[in-house]
Design an enzyme around this catalytic site. Structure first.
Site, PDB file in Angstrom:
ATOM      1  N   ALA A  11       0.847  -1.210   0.000  1.00  0.00           N
ATOM      2  CA  ALA A  11       0.000   0.000   0.000  1.00  0.00           C
ATOM      3  C   ALA A  11       0.875   1.250   0.000  1.00  0.00           C
ATOM      4  O   ALA A  11       0.576   2.242   0.658  1.00  0.00           O
ATOM      5  CB  ALA A  11      -0.924  -0.023   1.218  1.00  0.00           C
ATOM      6  N   GLY A  12       1.971   1.184  -0.736  1.00  0.00           N
ATOM      7  CA  GLY A  12       2.870   2.336  -0.839  1.00  0.00           C
ATOM      8  C   GLY A  12       2.363   3.322  -1.870  1.00  0.00           C
ATOM      9  O   GLY A  12       1.165   3.380  -2.174  1.00  0.00           O
ATOM     10  N   ARG A  89      17.911  -0.971 -11.180  1.00  0.00           N
ATOM     11  CA  ARG A  89      16.830  -1.904 -10.880  1.00  0.00           C
ATOM     12  C   ARG A  89      17.409  -3.230 -10.398  1.00  0.00           C
ATOM     13  O   ARG A  89      16.853  -3.900  -9.545  1.00  0.00           O
ATOM     14  CB  ARG A  89      15.994  -2.157 -12.143  1.00  0.00           C
ATOM     15  CG  ARG A  89      15.065  -1.021 -12.469  1.00  0.00           C
ATOM     16  CD  ARG A  89      14.049  -1.462 -13.528  1.00  0.00           C
ATOM     17  NE  ARG A  89      13.001  -0.471 -13.653  1.00  0.00           N
ATOM     18  CZ  ARG A  89      13.102   0.607 -14.400  1.00  0.00           C
ATOM     19  NH1 ARG A  89      14.191   0.835 -15.101  1.00  0.00           N
ATOM     20  NH2 ARG A  89      12.112   1.471 -14.472  1.00  0.00           N
ATOM     21  N   THR A 120       6.608  -5.019  -8.926  1.00  0.00           N
ATOM     22  CA  THR A 120       7.839  -4.819  -8.155  1.00  0.00           C
ATOM     23  C   THR A 120       9.071  -4.901  -9.067  1.00  0.00           C
ATOM     24  O   THR A 120       9.178  -5.800  -9.891  1.00  0.00           O
ATOM     25  CB  THR A 120       7.932  -5.899  -7.049  1.00  0.00           C
ATOM     26  OG1 THR A 120       6.744  -5.852  -6.268  1.00  0.00           O
ATOM     27  CG2 THR A 120       9.151  -5.664  -6.166  1.00  0.00           C
ATOM     28  N   ASN A 121       9.973  -3.971  -8.892  1.00  0.00           N
ATOM     29  CA  ASN A 121      11.211  -3.944  -9.682  1.00  0.00           C
ATOM     30  C   ASN A 121      12.346  -4.712  -9.003  1.00  0.00           C
ATOM     31  O   ASN A 121      12.338  -4.836  -7.787  1.00  0.00           O
ATOM     32  CB  ASN A 121      11.655  -2.483  -9.882  1.00  0.00           C
ATOM     33  CG  ASN A 121      10.966  -1.865 -11.073  1.00  0.00           C
ATOM     34  OD1 ASN A 121      10.850  -2.494 -12.120  1.00  0.00           O
ATOM     35  ND2 ASN A 121      10.492  -0.638 -10.921  1.00  0.00           N
ATOM     36  N   ARG A 152       5.341   6.674 -21.315  1.00  0.00           N
ATOM     37  CA  ARG A 152       6.432   7.668 -21.336  1.00  0.00           C
ATOM     38  C   ARG A 152       6.857   7.986 -22.777  1.00  0.00           C
ATOM     39  O   ARG A 152       7.159   9.133 -23.107  1.00  0.00           O
ATOM     40  CB  ARG A 152       7.619   7.135 -20.520  1.00  0.00           C
ATOM     41  CG  ARG A 152       7.315   7.132 -19.032  1.00  0.00           C
ATOM     42  CD  ARG A 152       8.408   6.498 -18.212  1.00  0.00           C
ATOM     43  NE  ARG A 152       8.129   6.674 -16.782  1.00  0.00           N
ATOM     44  CZ  ARG A 152       8.571   5.868 -15.826  1.00  0.00           C
ATOM     45  NH1 ARG A 152       9.317   4.814 -16.130  1.00  0.00           N
ATOM     46  NH2 ARG A 152       8.288   6.110 -14.565  1.00  0.00           N
ATOM     47  N   HIS A 176      12.158  -4.005 -19.055  1.00  0.00           N
ATOM     48  CA  HIS A 176      11.710  -2.779 -18.376  1.00  0.00           C
ATOM     49  C   HIS A 176      12.937  -2.217 -17.652  1.00  0.00           C
ATOM     50  O   HIS A 176      13.102  -2.364 -16.459  1.00  0.00           O
ATOM     51  CB  HIS A 176      10.593  -3.116 -17.386  1.00  0.00           C
ATOM     52  CG  HIS A 176      10.071  -1.927 -16.649  1.00  0.00           C
ATOM     53  ND1 HIS A 176       9.528  -0.830 -17.280  1.00  0.00           N
ATOM     54  CD2 HIS A 176      10.013  -1.652 -15.320  1.00  0.00           C
ATOM     55  CE1 HIS A 176       9.150   0.055 -16.357  1.00  0.00           C
ATOM     56  NE2 HIS A 176       9.440  -0.423 -15.169  1.00  0.00           N
TER      57      HIS A 176
HETATM   58  N1  APR Z   1       4.230  -7.685   1.941  1.00  0.00           N
HETATM   59  C1  APR Z   1       3.405  -6.619   1.752  1.00  0.00           C
HETATM   60  N2  APR Z   1       3.849  -5.363   1.614  1.00  0.00           N
HETATM   61  C2  APR Z   1       5.175  -5.170   1.667  1.00  0.00           C
HETATM   62  C3  APR Z   1       6.091  -6.228   1.846  1.00  0.00           C
HETATM   63  C4  APR Z   1       5.571  -7.540   1.995  1.00  0.00           C
HETATM   64  N3  APR Z   1       6.356  -8.596   2.165  1.00  0.00           N
HETATM   65  N4  APR Z   1       7.337  -5.702   1.853  1.00  0.00           N
HETATM   66  C5  APR Z   1       7.217  -4.385   1.657  1.00  0.00           C
HETATM   67  N5  APR Z   1       5.919  -4.054   1.553  1.00  0.00           N
HETATM   68  C6  APR Z   1       5.312  -2.753   1.342  1.00  0.00           C
HETATM   69  C7  APR Z   1       5.985  -1.643   2.124  1.00  0.00           C
HETATM   70  O1  APR Z   1       5.591  -1.651   3.494  1.00  0.00           O
HETATM   71  C8  APR Z   1       5.500  -0.403   1.371  1.00  0.00           C
HETATM   72  O2  APR Z   1       4.309   0.128   1.937  1.00  0.00           O
HETATM   73  O3  APR Z   1       5.447  -2.356   0.002  1.00  0.00           O
HETATM   74  C9  APR Z   1       5.202  -0.949  -0.029  1.00  0.00           C
HETATM   75  C10 APR Z   1       6.073  -0.322  -1.095  1.00  0.00           C
HETATM   76  O4  APR Z   1       5.706   0.989  -1.183  1.00  0.00           O
HETATM   77  P1  APR Z   1       6.735   2.175  -1.506  1.00  0.00           P
HETATM   78  O5  APR Z   1       7.940   1.998  -0.660  1.00  0.00           O
HETATM   79  O6  APR Z   1       5.971   3.454  -1.447  1.00  0.00           O
HETATM   80  O7  APR Z   1       7.184   1.848  -2.993  1.00  0.00           O
HETATM   81  P2  APR Z   1       6.428   2.263  -4.340  1.00  0.00           P
HETATM   82  O8  APR Z   1       6.918   3.562  -4.807  1.00  0.00           O
HETATM   83  O9  APR Z   1       4.967   2.064  -4.150  1.00  0.00           O
HETATM   84  O10 APR Z   1       6.995   1.158  -5.335  1.00  0.00           O
HETATM   85  C11 APR Z   1       6.620  -0.198  -5.185  1.00  0.00           C
HETATM   86  O11 APR Z   1       6.738  -0.662  -7.507  1.00  0.00           O
HETATM   87  O12 APR Z   1       7.413   0.602  -9.340  1.00  0.00           O
HETATM   88  C12 APR Z   1       7.789  -0.373  -8.397  1.00  0.00           C
HETATM   89  O13 APR Z   1      10.150  -0.005  -8.149  1.00  0.00           O
HETATM   90  C13 APR Z   1       8.922   0.085  -7.500  1.00  0.00           C
HETATM   91  O14 APR Z   1       9.380  -2.093  -6.650  1.00  0.00           O
HETATM   92  C14 APR Z   1       8.781  -0.853  -6.353  1.00  0.00           C
HETATM   93  C15 APR Z   1       7.274  -1.030  -6.273  1.00  0.00           C
END
Ligand code: APR
Length: 304
Positions: A11-12, A89, A120-121, A152, A176
């Site tokens: 939920a990031g 990446r 996820t990257n 893009r 990617h």
């Molecule tokens: N299970 C559930 N959530 C998790 C886990 C897990 N095992 N590990 C990490 N998280 C959550 C984190 O707590 C965080 O809230 O994943 C979320 C990632 O959010 P952000 O750090 O805001 O990252 P974001 O910018 O959303 O990018 C997420 O997408 O584009 C790709 O490269 C980017 O790999 C990255 C992903």
């Protein structure tokens, strides 16, 4: 009204904004799940507070418990650590592969019939890894990368030509990352092929802006990486699955001989629908494009 159910793991920035778009577009009830369950719950509540203003029908639930994700039609995996300035990446590989593994352990038993979209990257590697772990049919597990790269590319074409994005046809395939392959030869703006509108040098600038689009955002933000366009690209794919139009998108999908490439997920033109990747579209690439696509496949394979 009953909506399809879409779980977003992580939920990031990317995950929450994808949830926002799915709800606002009235596409699906959304479950946001995160190891930081307070973040998932807090963002879900905040999003639900928007409901009367935006007048959307779906609900958004935040949780840290996979039982709440049960029976999802689609699971989108954004859980991970985002790329930081100066980080490739590929640097992310180690951390995020452990995360992808644990996410599948929770999400797959809860939604055994779901389609899985990986975000996820490093995307190509994570999607291939997830495919090996999950043992799902190839139609049901794929990645979001090409839709973002294409968005893009279209932005760069629009800025240079003045054409509206809706009047631009273009695709980016390949990896990617550095091995991405924008296809200017096959792109059109207002129906005119790009090579007839722009010089080779201008096209080179556009492709380079496309390839470096993600890095440019990282450099400007300083902390974290792009999230609005990635979230929008997720929503685009989910919309195409739930309301198929037959439009060709660039999807990180499993190749089994198409383009002479076998046994690997990478971004290729594909049609999405209710059962996931309905078909891969084989464009007539020239020798140079084909060589570059195969080189990208080799570079992904080398990281697996
Ligand atoms: N299970 C559930 N959530 C998790 C886990 C897990 N095992 N590990 C990490 N998280 C959550 C984190 O707590 C965080 O809230 O994943 C979320 C990632 O959010 P952000 O750090 O805001 O990252 P974001 O910018 O959303 O990018 C997420 O997408 O584009 C790709 O490269 C980017 O790999 C990255 C992903």
């Amino acid at each position: 009204m009953a909506y399809p159910k879409v779980t977003i793991v992580g939920a990031g920035n990317v995950g929450a904004n994808a949830g926002l778009l799915l709800a606002c577009k009235n596409l699906a009830d959304v479950v946001l799940i995160d190891v930081a369950d307070g973040v998932a719950k807090g963002k879900a509540l905040d999003l639900m507070h928007m409901r009367s203003n935006e007048q959307f029908g779906p609900t958004i639930l935040g949780t840290g418990d996979y039982s709440d994700t049960a029976g999802s039609n689609i699971v989108v995996v954004t859980a991970g650590v985002p790329r930081k300035p100066g980080m490739t990446r590929e640097d992310l590989l180690k951390v995020n592969s452990g995360i992808v593994r644990s996410v599948l352990e929770g999400a797959l038993p809860a939604s055994p019939d779901a389609l899985f979209i990986f975000v996820t990257n490093p995307l190509d590697v994570m999607t291939n890894l997830a495919f090996d772990i999950a043992c799902l049919p190839k139609q049901r597990l794929f990645g979001m990368g090409g839709v973002l790269d294409t968005a893009r590319f279209i932005h760069a074409i629009s800025q240079k030509t003045g054409a509206e994005p809706a009047q631009i046809e273009a695709l980016v395939i390949g990896a990617h990352g550095e091995g991405m392959l924008p296809l200017p030869r096959l792109a059109t703006a207002n129906g005119t092929p790009l090579p007839e509108l722009l010089s080779a040098e201008e096209i080179e600038t556009i492709t380079s802006k496309t390839i470096n689009g993600g890095a440019a955002v990282v450099e400007l933000l300083q902390t974290g990486s792009a999230f609005y366009a990635p979230a929008s690209s997720i929503a685009r794919m989910v919309e195409e699955i739930l309301k198929p139009t037959g439009r060709v998108l660039s999807v990180c999908a499993r190749l089994e001989g198409e383009y002479g490439i076998d046994g690997i997920h990478m971004c290729v033109p594909a049609v999405l629908g209710r059962s996931g990747v309905e078909r891969i579209v084989e464009l007539e690439l020239n020798d140079e494009e084909l060589d570059r696509l195969r080189a990208a496949a080799d570079s992904i394979k080398a990281q697996l």
